[in-house]
Scaffold this motif. Sequence first.
Motif, short mmCIF file in Angstrom:
data_model
loop_
_atom_site.label_atom_id
_atom_site.label_comp_id
_atom_site.label_asym_id
_atom_site.label_seq_id
_atom_site.Cartn_x
_atom_site.Cartn_y
_atom_site.Cartn_z
N ASN A 407 -11.98 33.76 57.38
CA ASN A 407 -11.28 32.55 56.96
C ASN A 407 -9.76 32.67 57.08
OD1 ASN A 407 -13.67 31.34 56.43
ND2 ASN A 407 -13.59 31.64 54.21
N SER A 619 -15.78 22.90 55.87
CA SER A 619 -15.40 22.55 57.23
C SER A 619 -14.17 23.34 57.71
CB SER A 619 -15.12 21.05 57.27
OG SER A 619 -14.63 20.69 58.50
N ASP A 620 -13.29 23.71 56.78
CA ASP A 620 -12.07 24.44 57.16
C ASP A 620 -12.29 25.95 57.26
OD1 ASP A 620 -10.60 22.01 56.88
OD2 ASP A 620 -10.66 22.31 54.70
N ASP A 622 -14.68 29.67 58.36
CA ASP A 622 -15.43 30.23 59.50
C ASP A 622 -16.85 29.68 59.51
OD1 ASP A 622 -13.20 31.64 59.99
OD2 ASP A 622 -13.99 33.60 59.37
N LYS A 625 -16.94 26.40 61.05
CA LYS A 625 -16.90 26.45 62.52
C LYS A 625 -18.32 26.65 63.08
CE LYS A 625 -14.35 28.82 66.03
NZ LYS A 625 -14.39 30.23 66.31
N GLU A 626 -19.04 27.58 62.44
CA GLU A 626 -20.42 27.83 62.89
C GLU A 626 -21.28 26.59 62.72
OE1 GLU A 626 -22.37 31.18 61.00
OE2 GLU A 626 -20.60 32.37 61.53
N ARG A 628 -20.37 23.53 62.65
CA ARG A 628 -20.02 22.50 63.64
C ARG A 628 -20.65 22.81 64.99
NH1 ARG A 628 -15.23 22.33 61.08
NH2 ARG A 628 -14.26 23.72 62.59
N GLU A 629 -20.72 24.08 65.33
CA GLU A 629 -21.38 24.45 66.58
C GLU A 629 -22.86 24.09 66.53
OE1 GLU A 629 -18.31 28.08 67.52
OE2 GLU A 629 -20.42 28.59 67.14
#
Length: 651
Positions: A407, A619-620, A622, A625-626, A628-629
């Motif tokens: 993060n 959402s902000d 790590d 990020k995963e 969102r992928e």
Amino acid sequence: MKELELRYLERLSQLYPTIAKASTEMINLQAILNLPKGTEHFLTDIHGEYEAFSHVLKNGSGAVRRKIDDVFGNRMSSKEKQSFATLIYYPKEKMDRIRKEEDDMEGWYKKTLYQLIEVCKCAAGKYTRSKVRKALPSDFAYVIEELMTEKAEMGDKESYYNAIVDTIIRINRAEPFIIALCELIQRLTVDHLHIVGDIYDRGPGPHVIVDKLIRHHSVDIQWGNHDVLWMGAAAGQRGCIANVIRICARYGNLDILEEGYGINLLPLATFALHTYGEDPCDCFQLKGSSSENPQEMLMDLKMHKAISIIQFKVEGEIIQNRPEFGMEKRNLLHCIDYEQGTICLDGQVYNLLDSYFPTIDPRQPYALTKEEEDIMERLEKAFLNCEKLQEHMRFLLGKGSLYKVYNNNLLYHGCVPLEEDGSLKVVDIYGHTCKGKELYEILEHYVRKGFYAVDEEEKEKGKDMMWYIWLSENSPLFGKDKMATFERYFLAEKETHKEKKNAYYKLLEDEAVINGILKEFGLPSEGAHIINGHVPVKTKNGESPIKCNGKVLVIDGGFSKAYQKETGIAGYTLIYNSYGLILAAHESFESTEAAIEKESDIHSDSVVVKRVLKRKLVSDTDTGKELREQLADLERLLEAYRNGCIKEQVL
Ligand SMILES: O=P(O)(O)OC[C@H]1O[C@](O)(COP(=O)(O)O)[C@@H](O)[C@@H]1O
Ligand SMILES: [Mn+2]
């Protein structure tokens, strides 16, 4: 659609076999992304202090107390809140006391259960139902969920809850239920724990700490130099074994090895007794607590000396065998004039405080005697065959690494070795020159090879590398020009004890240097932080743990009692929640008993290092990020269902 992509989506369709299933998952993921980020807790330099560690873990360095404040505001007095907090940290012990004083236990159970449920609800508010459900203790999962769920549509919800609570009390399950709720609050308050190194050495309970960490729901570890020392010992590296035993002996903690890990020290004890029988071993006084039994204490001194001498010899051998380590200057036994009882260091002659060396042959000072060799052989086997130690090290290997980017924060125990001008120091590791991030990575590979390499030579290199990481001036975990162990035992001249820190520690306030390090590890110069431990912060001298305008946080947890006098405070821990970073300063921890009795928290004050303008969401992070992928993949799957590339699976 490309074949590879199609194949991937087909695999994914096995997990989400219908449009409905894929859509539901997408909605779930989207919901998680919008939740507040989970709270992270950072602890370093625990140094075997099991009770203090456990206490700080229980109170989340103030996070639990903040939850109580959030929930009860001025509905509870500060004293009541403190008492309630102590109940959450030590439910069983606290209830044992309350039972003795309280006349109306039923009333107390009832009131307390409601209060705890309120805190649970607040602590669970950050998570999805499914995550909370997974955290629930199995015995009470259903009831807790029921009590935590608002039943807005129900008419007489109060009598519904009352009926549940009354039954719990009537069938004598109130106390186990309260304990379960308190543990749930602790667990929900801190989502993830970072241990920024040095679990081992100095204190009496590193093995208990590791046992506790193994059971923790979410933890990562950045190895400290002391941890790598133990890892090397467990891999059978003799220099590491000798150091581990020496430090245990020095702090009167040989029990860790004998009782904690079941390593037999009898051969060493017998040897020490007959080799140093008449020797007062004055230079080998113990630090901290030692046995009250004078016989045992004398024995500890002798073992301390015996293993120290063995250490200097085996280290001498490693240094000779590995010229690439460039540590010849640290071999000192051949610099001793055994007749005069002096040593010549850098052209200057010093008197030795102790010159009784019955096992050293001046012609070959680094050779072990037959007995010493036997002892080392047996110890090596004992360390390698100790199941519990191996299990603990496998845990450190599995959950740990030399550094971590998490993060937007860069976590490591010691430093990034730098030159005086702030450039990354170039280091030679077995013929390969590297610096910065690559240095960290190569060292970590060798640590793992020391355990898992099939090739014997690589494995040996890995084992020796662990010893190197413990004390080399090029080690990012040590970061000092030398480890002056010999000088500290044998020389009165304090200047010889000085271990000069790497330039890193002087340059911590230099923004260009810090930005350079962040960049080296792939982090931006704005919004990222470096978090490291290893060096005690001397608050007494006005030093602050916050460096470089808050970009660097040096948070030696200061758990080690032996170091508290020097620093003037027990140390710091860090909390990173959705609102920002909070540094907690700790007072010295007396005992668990006293913490319960005095209802003390031991964090004296909390400093908000950084407060974000907008509350941070999953959402902000790590994880965000995963997620969102994953969302993007599911989007493609949905599209493939809809445009006929993949068919729904009918069960
Ligand atoms: O005070 P002790 O326990 O003998 O240890 C001193 C040694 O520990 C070290 O400080 C390393 O331990 P830390 O990683 O905890 O600092 C050495 O630099 C030093 O020689
Ligand atoms: Mn350290």
